[in-house]
Design a protein around this motif. Structure first.
Motif, PDB file in Angstrom:
ATOM      1  N   TRP A  90       0.837  -1.205   0.000  1.00 28.39           N
ATOM      2  CA  TRP A  90       0.000   0.000   0.000  1.00 28.39           C
ATOM      3  C   TRP A  90       0.867   1.248   0.000  1.00 28.39           C
ATOM      4  CZ3 TRP A  90      -0.847   4.277   2.961  1.00 28.39           C
ATOM      5  CH2 TRP A  90      -2.056   4.931   2.770  1.00 28.39           C
ATOM      6  N   ASN A  91       0.520   2.210  -0.803  1.00 25.81           N
ATOM      7  CA  ASN A  91       1.209   3.507  -0.762  1.00 25.81           C
ATOM      8  C   ASN A  91       0.247   4.567  -1.259  1.00 25.81           C
ATOM      9  OD1 ASN A  91       1.477   3.804  -3.730  1.00 25.81           O
ATOM     10  ND2 ASN A  91       2.831   2.023  -3.513  1.00 25.81           N
ATOM     11  N   LEU A  95      -3.663   4.103  -2.924  1.00 32.19           N
ATOM     12  CA  LEU A  95      -4.526   4.305  -1.768  1.00 32.19           C
ATOM     13  C   LEU A  95      -5.989   4.002  -2.055  1.00 32.19           C
ATOM     14  CD1 LEU A  95      -4.547   5.280   1.160  1.00 32.19           C
ATOM     15  CD2 LEU A  95      -4.948   7.568   0.327  1.00 32.19           C
ATOM     16  N   ASP A  98      -7.296   0.645  -1.082  1.00 40.49           N
ATOM     17  CA  ASP A  98      -7.091   0.158   0.277  1.00 40.49           C
ATOM     18  C   ASP A  98      -8.177   0.650   1.217  1.00 40.49           C
ATOM     19  OD1 ASP A  98      -5.206   0.482   3.070  1.00 40.49           O
ATOM     20  OD2 ASP A  98      -5.067  -1.366   1.941  1.00 40.49           O
ATOM     21  N   LYS A 215      -5.211   8.387   8.193  1.00 40.20           N
ATOM     22  CA  LYS A 215      -4.276   7.305   7.877  1.00 40.20           C
ATOM     23  C   LYS A 215      -2.921   7.512   8.558  1.00 40.20           C
ATOM     24  CE  LYS A 215      -2.562   3.692   5.891  1.00 40.20           C
ATOM     25  NZ  LYS A 215      -2.964   2.347   6.311  1.00 40.20           N
ATOM     26  N   ALA A 219      -0.878   5.151  11.247  1.00 43.18           N
ATOM     27  CA  ALA A 219      -0.099   4.449  10.224  1.00 43.18           C
ATOM     28  C   ALA A 219       0.755   3.330  10.808  1.00 43.18           C
ATOM     29  CB  ALA A 219       0.799   5.444   9.497  1.00 43.18           C
ATOM     30  N   GLN A 222       5.505   0.541   8.003  1.00 39.45           N
ATOM     31  CA  GLN A 222       5.845   0.618   6.581  1.00 39.45           C
ATOM     32  C   GLN A 222       5.415   1.956   5.980  1.00 39.45           C
ATOM     33  OE1 GLN A 222       4.043  -2.406   4.138  1.00 39.45           O
ATOM     34  NE2 GLN A 222       5.150  -1.816   2.304  1.00 39.45           N
ATOM     35  N   TYR A 223       4.212   2.412   6.348  1.00 38.40           N
ATOM     36  CA  TYR A 223       3.721   3.676   5.794  1.00 38.40           C
ATOM     37  C   TYR A 223       4.525   4.861   6.327  1.00 38.40           C
ATOM     38  CZ  TYR A 223       0.586   7.308   4.192  1.00 38.40           C
ATOM     39  OH  TYR A 223       0.075   8.416   3.579  1.00 38.40           O
ATOM     40  N   GLY A 226       7.742   5.061   4.646  1.00 34.66           N
ATOM     41  CA  GLY A 226       7.542   5.630   3.316  1.00 34.66           C
ATOM     42  C   GLY A 226       7.470   7.155   3.367  1.00 34.66           C
TER      43      GLY A 226
END
Length: 302
Positions: A90-91, A95, A98, A215, A219, A222-223, A226
């Motif tokens: 997911w990025n 988005l 998701d 979000k 988060a 991983q997010y 990012g």
């Protein structure tokens, strides 16, 4: 132009993935078309029932079997690609897949492409009107404070704000206000993420900035990694751009100083001095005219 490299690489990977998918779709369709043509020819030969066509029929049957095998291979590759797509991390660019439904937003209307002159005029007008508010947003740090300020001033959620923050970051780095630059850079990436989210959902940025804060406040690791990667990459780009600007300013200053020094015939005394042999330079260093005359008399006239 200011999109950080880490996101650029991710977008390129996604584009490559989409290209691969389109090529597989195209290959599969082409294979099905050839198989249909082959089967049509076989039916025509079967109806004709000519002895002379027996060899041709066997040839077509072998070709049809091969095409069926190819078709199965194409379909397997497509199935594997769909599984891969399902498991993609997911990025901000994916988005919309998701858990965010497009139905809760107003779809952003299609806009006509603006000319560079129109964009520049729009940016200038916006900054003249909202510069103080943009700077206030740039100084915030907490997620809740940023969300509340944008809720109170939704007109700030736009490209013009992001562009102003980028330029401000470079200005601060040139002025060697490094800590303040890093603070404003954080808010620049916040705005960038919101704008990218809006693009992926095809909605007005003002309709989805709350989803970004929801979000980011919950988060996973991983997010957040990012987001921080995007921030670090952006700060490096700002430092690089500031360095280029400083070097350019220094060159312009040196050229101005050189123009002031120019003597008869447009010669620069510094350049002339540096081009002289060491023994002549020494004469000018000690400012001895007799020594200069003696040195010249001993040198080759040319």
């Amino acid at each position: 132009r200011w999109r950080p490299p880490s996101r650029q690489a991710r977008v390129e990977r996604m584009e490559q993935f989409q290209k691969e998918k389109e090529e597989l779709d195209k290959g599969c369709r082409e294979c099905k078309r050839k198989l249909a043509e082959c089967q049509k020819k076989m039916k025509e030969l079967e109806v004709a029932d000519a002895a002379s066509g027996k060899g041709e029929l066997e040839k077509l049957q072998a070709e049809a079997q091969q095409l069926k095998n190819e078709e199965k291979s194409w379909e397997n590759k497509l199935e594997e690609l769909k599984k891969k797509e399902k498991n993609m991390p997911w990025n901000v660019d994916t988005l919309s897949k998701d858990g965010f439904s497009k139905s809760v937003f107003n779809v952003k209307p299609e806009e006509k492409e603006e000319t560079e002159e129109q964009k520049e005029k729009k940016h200038k007008t916006f900054v003249e009107r909202y510069e103080k508010q943009i700077k206030h947003f740039g100084m915030l740090r907490r997620w809740d404070d940023s969300q509340k300020y944008l809720s109170d001033n939704p007109h700030l959620v736009c490209e013009e704000t992001a562009n102003y923050l980028v330029i401000w970051c470079i200005d601060l780095e040139v002025e060697e206000k490094h800590a303040l630059m890093e603070q404003v850079a954080h808010q620049t990436i916040v705005m960038q993420f919101i704008l990218e989210l809006a693009k992926s959902l095809k909605v007005d940025p003002r309709a989805c900035f709350r989803q970004f804060f929801t979000k980011i406040k919950t988060a996973d690791q991983q997010y957040m990694e990012g987001f921080n990667d995007e921030l670090d990459a952006f700060k490096e780009r700002v430092r690089g751009r500031a360095k280029v600007r400083i070097e350019k300013a220094m060159k312009e200053y040196e050229e101005e100083e050189r123009q002031k020094r120019l003597g008869p015939g447009g010669l620069d005394p510094v350049e002339v001095y540096e081009s002289l042999p060491p023994e002549l330079q020494k004469c000018f260093d000690v400012k001895d005219i007799q020594m200069l005359q003696d040195t010249i008399s001993k040198m080759d006239p040319t």
